[in-house]
Design an enzyme around this catalytic site. Sequence first.
Site, PDB file in Angstrom:
ATOM      1  N   THR A 177       1.040  -1.195  -0.130  1.00  9.60           N
ATOM      2  CA  THR A 177      -0.055   0.068  -0.010  1.00  9.60           C
ATOM      3  C   THR A 177       0.919   1.389  -0.053  1.00  9.60           C
ATOM      4  O   THR A 177       0.579   2.288  -0.745  1.00  9.60           O
ATOM      5  CB  THR A 177      -0.927  -0.146   1.269  1.00  9.60           C
ATOM      6  OG1 THR A 177      -1.955  -1.119   1.182  1.00  9.60           O
ATOM      7  CG2 THR A 177      -1.595   1.297   1.359  1.00  9.60           C
ATOM      8  N   ASP A 180       1.455  -6.558  -4.489  1.00 14.43           N
ATOM      9  CA  ASP A 180       0.666  -6.668  -3.226  1.00 14.43           C
ATOM     10  C   ASP A 180       1.100  -7.728  -2.251  1.00 14.43           C
ATOM     11  O   ASP A 180       1.417  -8.863  -3.180  1.00 14.43           O
ATOM     12  CB  ASP A 180      -1.015  -6.926  -3.582  1.00 14.43           C
ATOM     13  CG  ASP A 180      -1.867  -6.827  -2.459  1.00 14.43           C
ATOM     14  OD1 ASP A 180      -2.539  -6.059  -2.377  1.00 14.43           O
ATOM     15  OD2 ASP A 180      -1.517  -7.591  -1.398  1.00 14.43           O
ATOM     16  N   SER A 181       1.340  -7.687  -1.172  1.00 13.47           N
ATOM     17  CA  SER A 181       2.231  -8.532  -0.204  1.00 13.47           C
ATOM     18  C   SER A 181       1.407  -9.810  -0.283  1.00 13.47           C
ATOM     19  O   SER A 181       1.849 -10.822   0.059  1.00 13.47           O
ATOM     20  CB  SER A 181       2.598  -8.076   0.807  1.00 13.47           C
ATOM     21  OG  SER A 181       1.532  -8.024   1.870  1.00 13.47           O
ATOM     22  N   SER A 182       0.040 -10.094  -0.543  1.00 16.42           N
ATOM     23  CA  SER A 182      -0.717 -11.177  -0.512  1.00 16.42           C
ATOM     24  C   SER A 182       0.057 -12.216  -1.836  1.00 16.42           C
ATOM     25  O   SER A 182       0.009 -13.409  -1.713  1.00 16.42           O
ATOM     26  CB  SER A 182      -2.041 -11.056  -1.093  1.00 16.42           C
ATOM     27  OG  SER A 182      -2.612  -9.933  -0.455  1.00 16.42           O
ATOM     28  N   THR A 219       1.725  -4.728   4.071  1.00 17.40           N
ATOM     29  CA  THR A 219       1.492  -5.097   5.517  1.00 17.40           C
ATOM     30  C   THR A 219       1.004  -6.531   5.637  1.00 17.40           C
ATOM     31  O   THR A 219       1.347  -7.305   6.630  1.00 17.40           O
ATOM     32  CB  THR A 219       0.528  -4.183   6.499  1.00 17.40           C
ATOM     33  OG1 THR A 219      -0.525  -4.280   5.888  1.00 17.40           O
ATOM     34  CG2 THR A 219       1.132  -2.584   6.511  1.00 17.40           C
ATOM     35  N   ASP A 220      -0.053  -7.016   4.661  1.00 18.06           N
ATOM     36  CA  ASP A 220      -0.622  -8.335   5.013  1.00 18.06           C
ATOM     37  C   ASP A 220       0.327  -9.544   5.220  1.00 18.06           C
ATOM     38  O   ASP A 220      -0.109 -10.373   5.951  1.00 18.06           O
ATOM     39  CB  ASP A 220      -1.467  -8.711   3.632  1.00 18.06           C
ATOM     40  CG  ASP A 220      -2.353  -7.692   3.685  1.00 18.06           C
ATOM     41  OD1 ASP A 220      -2.846  -7.174   4.427  1.00 18.06           O
ATOM     42  OD2 ASP A 220      -3.076  -7.551   2.572  1.00 18.06           O
ATOM     43  N   THR A 274       0.024 -21.974  20.171  1.00 17.49           N
ATOM     44  CA  THR A 274      -1.296 -21.540  20.733  1.00 17.49           C
ATOM     45  C   THR A 274      -2.316 -20.739  19.737  1.00 17.49           C
ATOM     46  O   THR A 274      -1.629 -19.730  19.152  1.00 17.49           O
ATOM     47  CB  THR A 274      -1.178 -20.872  22.160  1.00 17.49           C
ATOM     48  OG1 THR A 274      -2.403 -20.464  22.573  1.00 17.49           O
ATOM     49  CG2 THR A 274      -0.213 -19.595  22.044  1.00 17.49           C
ATOM     50  N   GLN A 275      -3.394 -20.769  19.945  1.00 20.36           N
ATOM     51  CA  GLN A 275      -4.469 -19.822  19.121  1.00 20.36           C
ATOM     52  C   GLN A 275      -4.398 -18.391  19.833  1.00 20.36           C
ATOM     53  O   GLN A 275      -4.869 -17.740  19.282  1.00 20.36           O
ATOM     54  CB  GLN A 275      -5.828 -20.566  19.096  1.00 20.36           C
ATOM     55  CG  GLN A 275      -6.101 -21.741  18.403  1.00 20.36           C
ATOM     56  CD  GLN A 275      -7.310 -22.269  18.340  1.00 20.36           C
ATOM     57  OE1 GLN A 275      -8.482 -21.676  18.881  1.00 20.36           O
ATOM     58  NE2 GLN A 275      -7.353 -23.575  18.205  1.00 20.36           N
ATOM     59  N   CYS A 276      -4.037 -18.501  21.121  1.00 16.40           N
ATOM     60  CA  CYS A 276      -3.964 -17.098  21.845  1.00 16.40           C
ATOM     61  C   CYS A 276      -3.166 -16.097  21.040  1.00 16.40           C
ATOM     62  O   CYS A 276      -1.969 -16.764  20.642  1.00 16.40           O
ATOM     63  CB  CYS A 276      -3.768 -17.124  23.313  1.00 16.40           C
ATOM     64  SG  CYS A 276      -4.836 -18.469  24.068  1.00 16.40           S
TER      65      CYS A 276
HETATM   66  N1  ASP Z   1      -2.843  -5.657   0.502  1.00 20.41           N
HETATM   67  C1  ASP Z   1      -1.749  -4.718   0.959  1.00 20.41           C
HETATM   68  C2  ASP Z   1      -0.464  -5.539   0.875  1.00 20.41           C
HETATM   69  O1  ASP Z   1      -0.094  -6.157   1.636  1.00 20.41           O
HETATM   70  C3  ASP Z   1      -2.048  -4.064   2.018  1.00 20.41           C
HETATM   71  C4  ASP Z   1      -0.850  -3.049   2.719  1.00 20.41           C
HETATM   72  O2  ASP Z   1       0.094  -3.124   2.012  1.00 20.41           O
HETATM   73  O3  ASP Z   1      -1.187  -2.469   3.743  1.00 20.41           O
HETATM   74  O4  ASP Z   1       0.191  -5.401  -0.230  1.00 20.41           O
END
Ligand code: ASP
Length: 346
Positions: A15, A59-61, A91-92, A279-281
């Site tokens: 992003t 996109d980091s996805s 961020t993803d 853990t899921q926590c």
């Molecule tokens: N979908 C974006 C990514 O991870 C989200 C971000 O950068 O905050 O590339």
Amino acid sequence: MHRNGRVLLIYTGGTIGMGLNRETSTLEPLDFNHLIARMPEFAAIPAGIDVHQFNTPIDSSDMSPRLWARIVEIIVGHYDNYDGFVVLHGTDTMAFTAAALSFMLQNLTKPVILTGSQLPINQLRTDGRENLITSIEIAAAHNSDGFPRVPEVCIYFNGRLLRGNRAIKFNADGFNAFDSFNFPHLADAGIDIHYHEELILQPDYTRPMTPHFAMDSNVFVFTLFPGIQEELVRHILGTKTLRGVVMRTYGSGNAPQLPWLMDALSEASDRGVNIVNITQCTAGSIEMARYNGGFQLHNAGVISGYDSTVECAIAKLMHLQAHYSDYQTIRHMMNTALCGEITTNE
Ligand code: ASP
């Protein structure tokens, strides 16, 4: 230590460097050189900065082990020419990349700071400017003897410097998107940047940094939940190519006391599949001896992931499985802190 006051910015996408596509009304990655040319404060940063961008920013996805190796290649190719590195990343999947790089850059002697933002850098209310500028300052920071202040893979976001393999993205829309719930911040940035020096890892400066490129992705993550079905679990655990599993259990590492589940786990573990209990926590550690459900998992060959994040356990399994063929070594190393990623109390 020789320094030249230069930082390399590696722009992978995310992003921070995105702009609005007017046809689809969605955000898509832009050319980063073009964006910083329009940021006057960039020219005022007291470090020399060069930008290396991915040919196709993503996109980091769409991040992958192959692209992690590409980031490692870029760092290795420029290692002697820069005092530190800032990796701009979506961020993803930033926490996965930070964990992976912490294992791929063994005996790291320079800062590698990952950052990004929740809003594109060319938007008025962006969090990207502060994240970027402070990350560059941290990547260039050094002690009076010339050694870097933070020779670690870190995530810097919204005033917090976090050990990369301890961080998680916990908030999808707040500016405070990341934290490390099982490890204190390495630094906090306000008017000044306060480094918590006693927590920062120190490499062996007499030895070189050793890069690793290979990752073995034959891993799977599954979460326990009331009503989990035998057929589906057996299907996954019986997959021939499977080498590692991250099992997200309840609380301090508990599972339902279902005989079929213990059998399926035992069979997979005996076959050499490394099953790690996490853990899921969001915070806290695995303690398998605490309740009977956890104790049965231990007897089924499941190993403790201690207080690891899921992201880190996956990256560590991928790294170890690519470098070792015998499961005893992999399990032993999963239970050993390689670069500050788990707290084993030893
Ligand atoms: N979908 C974006 C990514 O991870 C989200 C971000 O950068 O905050 O590339």
